[in-house]
Design a protein around this motif. Structure first.
Motif, short mmCIF file in Angstrom:
data_model
loop_
_atom_site.label_atom_id
_atom_site.label_comp_id
_atom_site.label_asym_id
_atom_site.label_seq_id
_atom_site.Cartn_x
_atom_site.Cartn_y
_atom_site.Cartn_z
N ASP A 57 26.25 -71.87 -0.45
CA ASP A 57 26.99 -71.21 0.52
C ASP A 57 28.04 -70.48 -0.37
O ASP A 57 28.79 -69.53 0.95
CB ASP A 57 27.57 -72.19 1.76
N TYR A 58 27.78 -70.78 -1.77
CA TYR A 58 29.65 -70.47 -2.27
C TYR A 58 28.85 -69.22 -3.76
O TYR A 58 29.57 -69.34 -4.39
CB TYR A 58 29.85 -71.25 -2.74
N ALA A 59 27.25 -68.47 -3.65
CA ALA A 59 26.62 -68.10 -4.71
C ALA A 59 27.68 -66.68 -4.70
O ALA A 59 27.17 -66.22 -5.17
CB ALA A 59 25.39 -68.02 -4.17
N ALA A 60 27.11 -66.38 -2.88
CA ALA A 60 27.98 -64.87 -3.02
C ALA A 60 29.58 -64.42 -3.67
O ALA A 60 30.35 -63.92 -4.54
CB ALA A 60 28.13 -64.04 -1.62
N ALA A 61 30.34 -65.71 -3.68
CA ALA A 61 31.57 -65.53 -3.77
C ALA A 61 31.76 -66.05 -5.39
O ALA A 61 32.38 -65.20 -5.89
CB ALA A 61 32.89 -66.99 -2.79
N ALA A 62 31.08 -66.35 -6.29
CA ALA A 62 30.21 -67.22 -7.43
C ALA A 62 30.16 -65.60 -8.16
O ALA A 62 31.11 -65.78 -8.86
CB ALA A 62 29.57 -67.85 -7.79
N VAL A 63 29.21 -65.03 -7.10
CA VAL A 63 29.22 -63.40 -7.80
C VAL A 63 30.09 -63.22 -8.07
O VAL A 63 30.06 -61.88 -8.99
CB VAL A 63 27.17 -62.81 -7.57
N GLU A 64 31.05 -63.19 -6.84
CA GLU A 64 32.25 -61.82 -6.89
C GLU A 64 32.85 -62.30 -7.38
O GLU A 64 33.86 -61.42 -8.46
CB GLU A 64 32.44 -61.83 -5.61
N ALA A 65 33.50 -63.75 -7.97
CA ALA A 65 34.24 -63.90 -9.23
C ALA A 65 34.08 -63.64 -10.34
O ALA A 65 34.36 -63.77 -11.40
CB ALA A 65 34.88 -65.54 -8.49
N GLY A 66 32.32 -62.78 -10.72
CA GLY A 66 31.73 -62.87 -12.33
C GLY A 66 30.39 -63.31 -12.26
O GLY A 66 30.16 -62.89 -13.48
N ALA A 67 29.97 -64.37 -11.74
CA ALA A 67 29.21 -65.05 -12.22
C ALA A 67 28.32 -64.10 -11.93
O ALA A 67 27.81 -62.83 -11.43
CB ALA A 67 28.30 -65.71 -11.93
N VAL A 68 27.04 -63.98 -12.88
CA VAL A 68 25.72 -62.66 -13.05
C VAL A 68 24.66 -63.66 -12.01
O VAL A 68 24.03 -62.67 -12.05
CB VAL A 68 25.22 -62.55 -14.87
#
Length: 468
Positions: A57-68
């Motif tokens: 559920d936090y995947a999109a937020a992680a990518v938005e935070a900089g995860a590739v």
């Protein structure tokens, strides 16, 4: 993190890439994390399903935070490497990183007690000789170990990995994720006895570390505590070169003339291969001598000079929260926050440190103790023995927190002449301790991590906690 493309990672973990335009052109350059709040630009987020929250559920937020990208068990609408078993894939990725760290020496540290403090000291000693990466806190399991490995880079000389075990086979798995060249076993004790079932099983489990070491001719070094017969007996289970440490005369690395100063900090003369050097630790508690010797044995076993190792030991600080962290308030009350966890051996050591810090100056020794955990059928008797130890070391006031096992503390300490206050929970304890403290007291706060005494210790050190 070693630079690896999304496609390279998918290959080594056996996953399939989803929602990535060109996985061969996207590179992971920052640590691989399983907490979305710790994502760094260029990192990879590991989505883990949990009892309360689902990392997906936090995947999109992680990518938005900089995860590739994300390591996940299903497509998540952002670049992801999808695998059947996320934790297992995390481990396979860590192994691939370790295999590429050809100029890095991996050191594993385990034991029933002392492994985190030993790891912290060792990481600081080795840092004097080259770039060093080590676990933060107690990230020592099947998730924490891969995370720590992912923080290493091509420049890392030493990768120090605390390895925890809650059963037979756990260390075999962890050493498969990150094969060590050097292994340290600190002590075999009663920690997690309820889970292991017996001390014999603990010996089997902890010895898996030295069994995983390469032969001495390939640089393998097993560092064993000569003061613990169960540990030094593991020498027969390894092909590595054995280096022993301790206070015993026959130890390869030993301490002479151990003395504790008026603030509870030990010093000693470090002895190895006919050479000697003075050490004055900045750490609190005589038990830190054993931890320092373990760290020294690793560094000396790797060929570093005695004098330089002694200097590095003397500069080492307490790093991990809730482990013999000492602070003094404006009213002179000294708080020893050792509340991260508690085994019987660690409890005895902390009580001795409390006495060593209070007695020389005629200060009142106060013990705020919560219950220990995972002791199985031995729990009541072990808590009673600790209560007896409270009286033996000269504690002036005991606050015992919890249920029946806290009652064992209270009864045994009271029988030994110690004034005791028994309270049911942490909230009650805070009010009781604050009301009863006197200026100049030395206060030990210790319990199993599940009790939650770290917050109590923190509140006791606040500026507005000054006593009358």
């Amino acid at each position: 993190m070693l630079a690896l493309t999304i496609q390279e990672i998918a290959t080594v973990v056996g996953g399939t890439v989803h929602d990535a335009v060109d996985p061969s052109a996207v590179t992971v350059t920052a640590p691989v994390v399983f907490d979305s709040r710790k994502v760094e630009p260029g990192g990879l987020f590991v989505a883990l399903p949990g009892e309360r929250v689902d990392g997906h559920d936090y995947a999109a937020a992680a990518v938005e935070a900089g995860a590739v990208g994300v390591l996940a068990s299903r497509p998540v609408g952002v670049p992801a490497i999808v695998v059947a078993d996320v934790p297992a894939a995390y481990g396979r990725l860590a192994r691939a990183v370790v295999d590429r760290l050809t100029d890095t020496t991996v050191i594993g540290v385990t034991g029933s007690v002392g492994k985190t403090s030993t790891k912290d000291v060792l990481s600081q000693v080795l840092a004097a000789f080259g770039p060093t990466v080590a676990n933060r806190g107690s990230n020592n399991n099947e998730l924490g170990l891969p995370y720590t490995v992912s923080r290493a880079t091509e420049d890392t000389c030493y990768l120090v990995l605390e390895m925890g075990a809650r059963g037979i086979g756990h260390l075999t798995y962890l050493t498969g994720v990150a094969p060590p060249k050097v292994g340290v076993v600190t002590r075999v004790g009663a920690a997690h006895l309820g889970e292991f079932g017996s001390v014999d099983n603990i010996v089997i489990a902890k010895g898996e570390l030295v069994e995983a070491l390469p032969a001495r001719y390939d640089g393998g070094v097993a560092v064993l505590n000569a003061d613990d017969p169960l540990v030094v007996g593991m020498a027969s289970r390894t092909r590595a070169r054995v280096v022993t440490y301790g206070l015993a005369d026959g130890a390869d690395v030993r301490a002479e003339d151990v003395a504790v100063d008026g603030q509870g900090r030990p010093g000693f003369r470090l002895v190895f291969d006919g050479e000697r050097a003075e050490v004055r630790l900045r750490l609190y508690g005589s038990h830190q001598v054993s931890n320092a010797l373990a760290a020294a044995a690793v560094a000396l076993g790797l060929g570093h000079p005695v004098g330089a190792v002694a200097e590095a030991l003397s500069r080492a600080d307490a790093l991990s929260p809730g482990r013999m962290q000492v602070s003094t308030r404006a009213d002179g009350v000294t708080v020893i926050n050792d509340a991260y966890n508690a085994s019987p051996d660690a409890m005895r050591a902390a009580l001795q440190a409390l006495a060593d810090m209070a007695a020389p100056h005629g200060r009142r020794a106060v013990a705020v103790l919560g219950e220990m955990a995972e002791l199985g059928e031995h729990s009541a008797q072990t808590h009673r023995e600790i209560g007896e130890r409270v009286a033996q070391v000269g504690v002036d006031w005991l606050v015992a927190i919890g249920g029946p096992d806290a009652g064992q503390y209270a009864e045994a300490a009271s029988a030994g002449g110690v004034p005791v206050e028994r309270v049911p929970d942490v909230a009650s304890a805070l009010g009781t301790v604050r009301a009863g403290l006197r200026a100049g007291d030395v206060v030990l706060v210790k319990a199993a991590n599940s009790v939650g005494l770290q917050e109590l210790a923190r509140q006791l050190t606040e500026p507005d906690a000054v006593t009358a």
